[in-house]
Design a protein around this motif. Sequence first.
Motif, PDB file in Angstrom:
ATOM      1  N   VAL A   1       0.830  -1.110  -0.200  1.00  0.00           N
ATOM      2  CA  VAL A   1      -0.084   0.075  -0.081  1.00  0.00           C
ATOM      3  C   VAL A   1       0.870   1.247  -0.032  1.00  0.00           C
ATOM      4  O   VAL A   1       0.672   2.193  -0.687  1.00  0.00           O
ATOM      5  CB  VAL A   1      -1.016   0.122   1.302  1.00  0.00           C
ATOM      6  N   GLY A   2       2.091   1.104   0.862  1.00  0.00           N
ATOM      7  CA  GLY A   2       2.939   2.294   0.526  1.00  0.00           C
ATOM      8  C   GLY A   2       3.434   2.756  -0.520  1.00  0.00           C
ATOM      9  O   GLY A   2       3.608   3.746  -0.955  1.00  0.00           O
ATOM     10  N   MET A   3       3.737   1.544  -1.326  1.00  0.00           N
ATOM     11  CA  MET A   3       4.317   1.479  -2.839  1.00  0.00           C
ATOM     12  C   MET A   3       3.107   2.210  -3.517  1.00  0.00           C
ATOM     13  O   MET A   3       3.569   3.490  -4.292  1.00  0.00           O
ATOM     14  CB  MET A   3       4.641   0.398  -3.424  1.00  0.00           C
ATOM     15  N   VAL A   4       1.769   1.758  -3.484  1.00  0.00           N
ATOM     16  CA  VAL A   4       0.772   2.625  -4.569  1.00  0.00           C
ATOM     17  C   VAL A   4       0.766   3.890  -3.989  1.00  0.00           C
ATOM     18  O   VAL A   4       0.500   4.927  -4.989  1.00  0.00           O
ATOM     19  CB  VAL A   4      -0.552   1.824  -4.265  1.00  0.00           C
ATOM     20  N   ALA A   5       0.830   4.454  -2.752  1.00  0.00           N
ATOM     21  CA  ALA A   5       0.692   5.786  -2.438  1.00  0.00           C
ATOM     22  C   ALA A   5       1.688   6.494  -2.905  1.00  0.00           C
ATOM     23  O   ALA A   5       1.555   7.538  -3.343  1.00  0.00           O
ATOM     24  CB  ALA A   5       0.764   5.702  -0.696  1.00  0.00           C
TER      25      ALA A   5
ATOM     26  N   ALA B   1       6.128 -13.451  -7.691  1.00  0.00           N
ATOM     27  CA  ALA B   1       7.085 -13.532  -8.649  1.00  0.00           C
ATOM     28  C   ALA B   1       7.877 -12.499  -9.148  1.00  0.00           C
ATOM     29  O   ALA B   1       8.973 -12.753  -9.803  1.00  0.00           O
ATOM     30  CB  ALA B   1       6.232 -13.938 -10.161  1.00  0.00           C
ATOM     31  N   LEU B   2       7.472 -11.166  -8.791  1.00  0.00           N
ATOM     32  CA  LEU B   2       8.440 -10.108  -9.349  1.00  0.00           C
ATOM     33  C   LEU B   2       8.909  -9.515  -8.157  1.00  0.00           C
ATOM     34  O   LEU B   2       8.670  -9.552  -6.960  1.00  0.00           O
ATOM     35  CB  LEU B   2       7.432  -9.033  -9.653  1.00  0.00           C
ATOM     36  N   ASN B   3      10.064  -8.774  -8.439  1.00  0.00           N
ATOM     37  CA  ASN B   3      10.907  -7.796  -7.461  1.00  0.00           C
ATOM     38  C   ASN B   3      10.185  -6.614  -7.238  1.00  0.00           C
ATOM     39  O   ASN B   3       9.134  -6.156  -7.822  1.00  0.00           O
ATOM     40  CB  ASN B   3      12.234  -8.018  -7.780  1.00  0.00           C
ATOM     41  N   ARG B   4      10.582  -5.849  -6.473  1.00  0.00           N
ATOM     42  CA  ARG B   4       9.876  -4.470  -5.947  1.00  0.00           C
ATOM     43  C   ARG B   4       9.904  -3.635  -7.211  1.00  0.00           C
ATOM     44  O   ARG B   4       8.989  -3.022  -7.237  1.00  0.00           O
ATOM     45  CB  ARG B   4      10.589  -3.970  -4.631  1.00  0.00           C
ATOM     46  N   ASP B   5      10.967  -3.553  -7.872  1.00  0.00           N
ATOM     47  CA  ASP B   5      11.008  -2.473  -9.056  1.00  0.00           C
ATOM     48  C   ASP B   5      10.045  -3.022 -10.212  1.00  0.00           C
ATOM     49  O   ASP B   5       9.236  -2.068 -10.556  1.00  0.00           O
ATOM     50  CB  ASP B   5      12.564  -2.461  -9.488  1.00  0.00           C
ATOM     51  N   GLU B   6       9.901  -4.118 -10.546  1.00  0.00           N
ATOM     52  CA  GLU B   6       8.820  -4.696 -11.491  1.00  0.00           C
ATOM     53  C   GLU B   6       7.478  -4.564 -10.824  1.00  0.00           C
ATOM     54  O   GLU B   6       6.575  -4.314 -11.499  1.00  0.00           O
ATOM     55  CB  GLU B   6       9.120  -6.132 -11.656  1.00  0.00           C
ATOM     56  N   ILE B   7       7.172  -4.585  -9.644  1.00  0.00           N
ATOM     57  CA  ILE B   7       5.932  -4.457  -8.983  1.00  0.00           C
ATOM     58  C   ILE B   7       5.542  -3.132  -9.133  1.00  0.00           C
ATOM     59  O   ILE B   7       4.380  -2.601  -9.446  1.00  0.00           O
ATOM     60  CB  ILE B   7       5.789  -5.189  -7.618  1.00  0.00           C
ATOM     61  N   ALA B   8       6.486  -2.188  -8.917  1.00  0.00           N
ATOM     62  CA  ALA B   8       6.445  -0.748  -8.892  1.00  0.00           C
ATOM     63  C   ALA B   8       5.956  -0.307 -10.253  1.00  0.00           C
ATOM     64  O   ALA B   8       4.862   0.465 -10.543  1.00  0.00           O
ATOM     65  CB  ALA B   8       7.562  -0.034  -8.673  1.00  0.00           C
ATOM     66  N   GLY B   9       6.672  -1.201 -11.289  1.00  0.00           N
ATOM     67  CA  GLY B   9       6.117  -0.751 -12.938  1.00  0.00           C
ATOM     68  C   GLY B   9       5.097  -1.097 -13.204  1.00  0.00           C
ATOM     69  O   GLY B   9       4.188  -0.413 -13.828  1.00  0.00           O
ATOM     70  N   VAL B  10       4.467  -2.420 -12.578  1.00  0.00           N
ATOM     71  CA  VAL B  10       3.112  -2.837 -12.919  1.00  0.00           C
ATOM     72  C   VAL B  10       2.057  -1.857 -12.274  1.00  0.00           C
ATOM     73  O   VAL B  10       0.893  -1.542 -12.931  1.00  0.00           O
ATOM     74  CB  VAL B  10       2.883  -4.211 -12.234  1.00  0.00           C
ATOM     75  N   MET B  11       2.212  -1.365 -11.035  1.00  0.00           N
ATOM     76  CA  MET B  11       1.068  -0.748 -10.435  1.00  0.00           C
ATOM     77  C   MET B  11       1.085   0.743 -11.053  1.00  0.00           C
ATOM     78  O   MET B  11       0.087   1.282 -11.031  1.00  0.00           O
ATOM     79  CB  MET B  11       1.242  -0.730  -8.749  1.00  0.00           C
ATOM     80  N   ALA B  12       2.338   1.298 -11.489  1.00  0.00           N
ATOM     81  CA  ALA B  12       2.225   2.461 -12.342  1.00  0.00           C
ATOM     82  C   ALA B  12       1.619   2.257 -13.450  1.00  0.00           C
ATOM     83  O   ALA B  12       1.035   3.346 -13.940  1.00  0.00           O
ATOM     84  CB  ALA B  12       3.864   2.914 -12.442  1.00  0.00           C
ATOM     85  N   HIS B  13       1.513   1.215 -14.119  1.00  0.00           N
ATOM     86  CA  HIS B  13       0.929   0.969 -15.426  1.00  0.00           C
ATOM     87  C   HIS B  13      -0.578   1.050 -14.941  1.00  0.00           C
ATOM     88  O   HIS B  13      -1.252   1.618 -15.773  1.00  0.00           O
ATOM     89  CB  HIS B  13       1.254  -0.330 -15.913  1.00  0.00           C
ATOM     90  N   GLU B  14      -1.045   0.284 -14.022  1.00  0.00           N
ATOM     91  CA  GLU B  14      -2.304   0.531 -13.580  1.00  0.00           C
ATOM     92  C   GLU B  14      -2.947   1.837 -13.304  1.00  0.00           C
ATOM     93  O   GLU B  14      -4.104   2.458 -13.706  1.00  0.00           O
ATOM     94  CB  GLU B  14      -2.827  -0.601 -12.745  1.00  0.00           C
ATOM     95  N   LEU B  15      -2.131   2.713 -12.470  1.00  0.00           N
ATOM     96  CA  LEU B  15      -2.279   3.941 -12.368  1.00  0.00           C
ATOM     97  C   LEU B  15      -2.503   4.803 -13.671  1.00  0.00           C
ATOM     98  O   LEU B  15      -3.157   5.928 -13.474  1.00  0.00           O
ATOM     99  CB  LEU B  15      -1.144   4.717 -11.286  1.00  0.00           C
TER     100      LEU B  15
END
Length: 315
Positions: free
Chosen positions: A70-74, A118-132
Amino acid sequence: MNYVRTAILLAGLTALFMVVGFALGGRGGMMIAFLVAAGMNLFSYWNSDKMVLRMYGAREVDMATAPEFVGMVAELAQRANLPMPKVYLMDNPQPNAFATGRNPQNAAVAATTGLLQALNRDEIAGVMAHELAHVKNHDTLTMTITATIAGAISMLANFGMFFGGGNRENNNPFGFVSMILMAILAPMAAMVVQMAISRSREYEADKGGAEICGQPLALASALAKIAGEAHRVPNYEAEGHPATAHMFIINPLSGARMDNLFSTHPATENRIAALQELAQRMGGSGLGRGPQIATGGAMPRGPWAGGARKRGPWG
């Protein structure tokens, strides 16, 4: 332009719904279908996001139950100048994610537990940024309403086939043959409706997501991993609701069904190539520009990617 596209899409879906109604019940069936479709359009505008999240068993998480995620998404939402969306997790081993909601003020982002594994933190951040980026581009309303009504069209056709619509009492001129054709053609029409959501929106969301997180190659790496796993790990909820496939960052369908005759997404290789070009324009690899989220240090797989598939740090 997004609102015009939504209006055209809803009109097309309503017309298709009426065609199915006519095949099932003649003119009376067409009028009933029109009234139902009009009601669904209104209902979907306000509730389709909740329906899709419930469909996938998504549960809302917050800083108390999933502080890292949640902190990442915020942090990403702040960088994108967006209101903080609601954050959901789906207990599903296939890595994937989607965004929903009628506008940025009522948006939600959802990821599977498989994505966090399956993903590391940078990859997860990229995915969630795509959704945003989808949220910022106002794609989510069109995507979610399409999923709801296209699924209803398929169910209506199957319902008519099962209960023998088009009988003599309703004066349907097509007869039983029309029921067979409708049961085949309506699901195909639902797939075409998914394709009507322009594939260019995925390229735009990739670009926007890379700019939000500052790491286009991390997003490219995430797309490659998700695409590989999506064909290996089934998503049974998505297989049961193929009209929602276009909502995910990567098509969640296994490809074993005829639902996958038409792709709802651009080729992953092309998306990765576009991100690689963007990384060069951003300077070098494009890495290292993103926010340092939560703990701030480099983590090969992140604190959410342990071996056992327990609820772990995401609640």
